[in-house]
Motif scaffolding. Structure first.
Motif, short mmCIF file in Angstrom:
data_model
loop_
_atom_site.label_atom_id
_atom_site.label_comp_id
_atom_site.label_asym_id
_atom_site.label_seq_id
_atom_site.Cartn_x
_atom_site.Cartn_y
_atom_site.Cartn_z
N ASP A 158 37.06 110.45 81.76
CA ASP A 158 36.03 110.56 80.73
C ASP A 158 35.36 109.20 80.50
OD1 ASP A 158 36.39 113.39 79.74
OD2 ASP A 158 38.44 112.63 79.52
N ALA A 159 34.06 109.25 80.23
CA ALA A 159 33.29 108.01 80.10
C ALA A 159 33.80 107.15 78.96
CB ALA A 159 31.81 108.35 79.90
N ASP A 160 34.19 107.79 77.85
CA ASP A 160 34.71 107.00 76.72
C ASP A 160 36.00 106.29 77.09
OD1 ASP A 160 32.62 107.86 75.14
OD2 ASP A 160 33.71 109.62 74.42
N VAL A 161 36.84 106.92 77.89
CA VAL A 161 38.08 106.28 78.34
C VAL A 161 37.76 105.13 79.27
CG1 VAL A 161 40.27 106.66 79.53
CG2 VAL A 161 39.34 108.44 78.06
N VAL A 162 36.76 105.30 80.14
CA VAL A 162 36.35 104.22 81.04
C VAL A 162 35.84 103.02 80.24
CG1 VAL A 162 34.68 103.57 82.82
CG2 VAL A 162 35.85 105.76 82.95
N ILE A 163 35.09 103.28 79.19
CA ILE A 163 34.58 102.18 78.35
C ILE A 163 35.74 101.42 77.72
CG2 ILE A 163 33.30 101.68 76.24
CD1 ILE A 163 31.48 104.04 76.95
N ASN A 164 36.73 102.14 77.20
CA ASN A 164 37.88 101.47 76.59
C ASN A 164 38.69 100.68 77.62
OD1 ASN A 164 37.30 102.48 74.02
ND2 ASN A 164 38.42 104.37 74.40
N LEU A 165 38.87 101.25 78.81
CA LEU A 165 39.60 100.53 79.86
C LEU A 165 38.86 99.27 80.28
CD1 LEU A 165 40.79 103.49 82.12
CD2 LEU A 165 42.25 101.95 80.83
N ALA A 166 37.56 99.37 80.50
CA ALA A 166 36.79 98.19 80.90
C ALA A 166 36.81 97.12 79.83
CB ALA A 166 35.35 98.60 81.21
N THR A 167 36.73 97.53 78.56
CA THR A 167 36.79 96.55 77.46
C THR A 167 38.17 95.89 77.39
OG1 THR A 167 35.20 97.91 76.24
CG2 THR A 167 36.40 96.24 75.01
N LEU A 168 39.23 96.67 77.62
CA LEU A 168 40.58 96.10 77.60
C LEU A 168 40.77 95.07 78.71
CD1 LEU A 168 43.49 96.28 76.40
CD2 LEU A 168 43.96 98.00 78.15
N LEU A 169 40.33 95.39 79.92
CA LEU A 169 40.46 94.45 81.02
C LEU A 169 39.54 93.26 80.83
CD1 LEU A 169 42.03 96.82 82.31
CD2 LEU A 169 40.95 96.23 84.47
N LEU A 170 38.39 93.48 80.22
CA LEU A 170 37.48 92.37 79.96
C LEU A 170 38.08 91.36 79.00
CD1 LEU A 170 34.53 91.56 80.75
CD2 LEU A 170 33.81 92.60 78.61
N ALA A 171 38.94 91.83 78.10
CA ALA A 171 39.54 90.93 77.10
C ALA A 171 40.82 90.27 77.58
CB ALA A 171 39.81 91.71 75.82
N ASP A 212 24.86 114.94 81.55
CA ASP A 212 24.10 116.15 81.25
C ASP A 212 23.72 116.25 79.78
OD1 ASP A 212 24.07 117.03 83.80
OD2 ASP A 212 25.83 118.32 83.62
N THR A 213 24.33 115.48 78.91
CA THR A 213 24.05 115.54 77.49
C THR A 213 23.67 114.16 76.99
OG1 THR A 213 26.34 115.07 76.88
CG2 THR A 213 25.76 117.38 77.26
N PRO A 214 23.01 114.09 75.82
CA PRO A 214 22.70 112.76 75.27
C PRO A 214 23.94 111.90 75.07
CG PRO A 214 21.45 114.45 74.13
CD PRO A 214 22.41 115.18 75.04
N ARG A 215 25.04 112.52 74.71
CA ARG A 215 26.28 111.74 74.54
C ARG A 215 26.74 111.18 75.86
NH1 ARG A 215 31.98 113.91 71.91
NH2 ARG A 215 33.15 111.98 72.25
N ASP A 216 26.69 111.99 76.92
CA ASP A 216 27.08 111.48 78.24
C ASP A 216 26.15 110.37 78.70
OD1 ASP A 216 29.12 113.30 78.29
OD2 ASP A 216 27.99 114.81 79.41
N LEU A 217 24.86 110.52 78.41
CA LEU A 217 23.90 109.49 78.81
C LEU A 217 24.16 108.18 78.07
CD1 LEU A 217 21.43 108.68 80.43
CD2 LEU A 217 20.00 109.57 78.57
N ASN A 218 24.44 108.27 76.78
CA ASN A 218 24.73 107.06 76.01
C ASN A 218 25.99 106.38 76.52
OD1 ASN A 218 22.49 107.41 74.35
ND2 ASN A 218 23.63 108.66 72.87
N ALA A 219 27.01 107.19 76.84
CA ALA A 219 28.24 106.60 77.38
C ALA A 219 27.97 105.95 78.73
CB ALA A 219 29.31 107.69 77.53
N ARG A 220 27.13 106.60 79.54
CA ARG A 220 26.78 106.04 80.84
C ARG A 220 26.05 104.70 80.69
NH1 ARG A 220 28.47 107.95 85.93
NH2 ARG A 220 26.98 107.30 87.50
N VAL A 221 25.13 104.65 79.73
CA VAL A 221 24.40 103.40 79.48
C VAL A 221 25.36 102.32 78.99
CG1 VAL A 221 22.64 102.33 78.02
CG2 VAL A 221 22.22 104.57 79.04
#
Length: 459
Positions: free
Chosen positions: A159-172, A226-235
């Motif tokens: 899931d995109a939200d999980v990817v965002i959290n993982l990337a932020t964790l590794l970034l820190a 496919d949805t605005p939420r998915d697009l925002n997560a992708r951005v």
């Protein structure tokens, strides 16, 4: 809006129509064949999630981690299928929102654990467990754990939200952002490619182990949103990738090219990303310039301190030379008194004494024309003058030592180590007794020598 235009373009294109048809067909197949999660299992996951959240909010991190681990860990007694795959973790069978919440809580707990002080973390988890958790995050193993246990090993299904959290964790906390960059690139590449194989979807939908994977794979369009939420997560993922991870790896040109060629960003977002990239570049250049100026300032200050220490040492040496010359001049001026002795008058000795006095006077007069004047001017310093001279000499020595320690800090450390070693040596009783014996022997020799000198002077 750009979002509506992008969605319409996807729907109107041939690829978008095929994907949309596959999406409807897959939804129908999944609704007929995929098994539903039992109400007891869903209730158990929700209850464990709420309990772990409460423990985390009260900063009981070990209990919160132990509560959430059974939800994200595959059962140890699970039977393997014909392909050798074991049962997934319980969270893999949960709904999308529950799955995102559980993984996000797990990642948040790991972040809080790594922000603890080392001593506090070791006390809370134990040394071995603390180091294992730190290694899991800093080496990026947590990303592979999420993919394998929660998404059947498929990178693009995360899931995109999980990817965002993982990337932020590794970034820190990651030691290097190379792994973070590679993971994000794999996710962006795999999640962008749609899966149009209907037979594979049928096979996957019939297996309970891959039901969540099927639900995830057919929910994406050709661009992964496919949805605005998915697009925002992708951005948001593109923002982390281009404006943080790539910049930490010093790949400025590639970040600019990636933003310019991205199909997810519309013109407005693309301009905003490029402007932010330019601002970050200017900030980094300014920071580097300030660092160079600070380094140059420190070097100039060090050179100035060294020059001042050199001047101070030269002044002290000149002052010491003048003092030595004055001492020598005083000693030379007092030499004219040598040879004049007060002895009793004896018959026949006045003539010899007169010759000695005449010889001394002739020598002193032949020494220099101004010797008498120097003798008249020179007088023995008083006790206060001697005390002031001694204090001035001590101050000069202290200033020289301070200048030496400032120009060479290692010398100060050596001096401290020397004093400490002397203190340690004097702390031993055997050493003190030996020093006392040596000093006693030396003092006896000095007294003996002084006594012999007194006897010789008396004779």
């Amino acid at each position: 809006m750009a979002l509506d235009g992008s969605y319409s373009a996807t729907m109107d294109s041939p690829t978008g129509s095929e994907t949309f048809g596959s999406h409807i067909l897959s939804n129908s197949i999944s609704s007929l064949t995929s098994p539903k999660i039992s109400r007891n299992s869903s209730s158990h996951i929700s209850k464990a999630y709420r309990q772990a959240s409460q423990l985390f909010l009260t900063r009981r991190l070990p209990e919160a981690l132990s509560t959430v681990l059974p939800l994200i860990t595959p059962p140890t007694d699970g039977a393997a299928d014909v392909n050798g795959d074991t049962d997934p973790a319980p969270v893999a069978r949960a709904s999308r929102s529950t799955r995102i919440k559980v993984w996000s809580l797990y990642i948040t707990i790991l972040n809080a654990i790594l922000e603890l002080d080392p001593d506090e973390g070791k006390d809370a988890f134990g040394t071995h467990e603390w180091r294992t958790l730190c290694t899991k995050v800093r080496e990026g193993e947590v990303w592979e754990e999420v993919v394998q246990f929660g998404y059947h090993g498929v990178e693009g299904d995360v899931d995109a939200d999980v990817v965002i959290n993982l990337a932020t964790l590794l970034l820190a906390h990651a030691r290097s952002q190379v792994l973070n960059q590679r993971r994000l690139e794999n996710y962006l590449a795999s999640s962008t490619i749609p899966n149009l194989d209907i037979s594979q979807r049928l096979e996957a939908s019939q297996s309970p182990r891959f039901s969540s994977r099927s639900r995830r794979s057919h929910s994406k369009g050709a661009n992964g949103a496919d949805t605005p939420r998915d697009l925002n997560a992708r951005v948001k993922i593109l923002e982390l990738y281009t404006l943080h991870v790539l910049l930490r790896n010093n790949e400025w040109d590639y970040a600019r090219e990636f933003i310019s060629a991205s199909s997810i960003l519309d013109e407005e977002r693309r301009d905003a990303f490029l402007q932010a990239l330019q601002s970050l570049r200017e900030d980094q250049d300014e920071s580097e310039r300030r660092e160079r100026e600070e380094k140059q300032r420190q070097e100039d200050k060090l050179k100035k301190d060294i020059e001042e220490a050199r001047k101070l040492r030269a002044e002290n040496e000149a002052r010491e030379r003048r003092r030595i010359e004055e001492e020598r001049a005083r000693r030379e001026g007092s030499e004219i008194d040598y040879g004049i002795e007060q002895t009793p008058s004896t018959p026949g000795s006045s003539k010899a004494r007169h010759k000695r006095v005449s010889s001394s006077l002739s020598k002193s007069s032949a020494r220099s024309p101004g010797s008498k004047k120097k003798k008249a001017v020179t007088r023995r310093p008083s006790m206060s003058a001697r005390a002031l001279m001694i204090i001035a000499n001590i101050r000069n020595v202290i200033e020289q030592m301070g200048a030496s320690f400032k120009s060479n800090p290692i010398l100060l450390l050596k001096f401290i180590a020397f004093v400490a070693s002397i203190g340690i040596m004097l702390g031993k009783r055997s050493v003190r007794e030996r020093i006392q014996r040596i000093l006693g022997t030396g003092w006896n020799k000095v007294k003996t020598t002084a006594g012999m000198g007194v006897k010789v002077s008396y004779i």
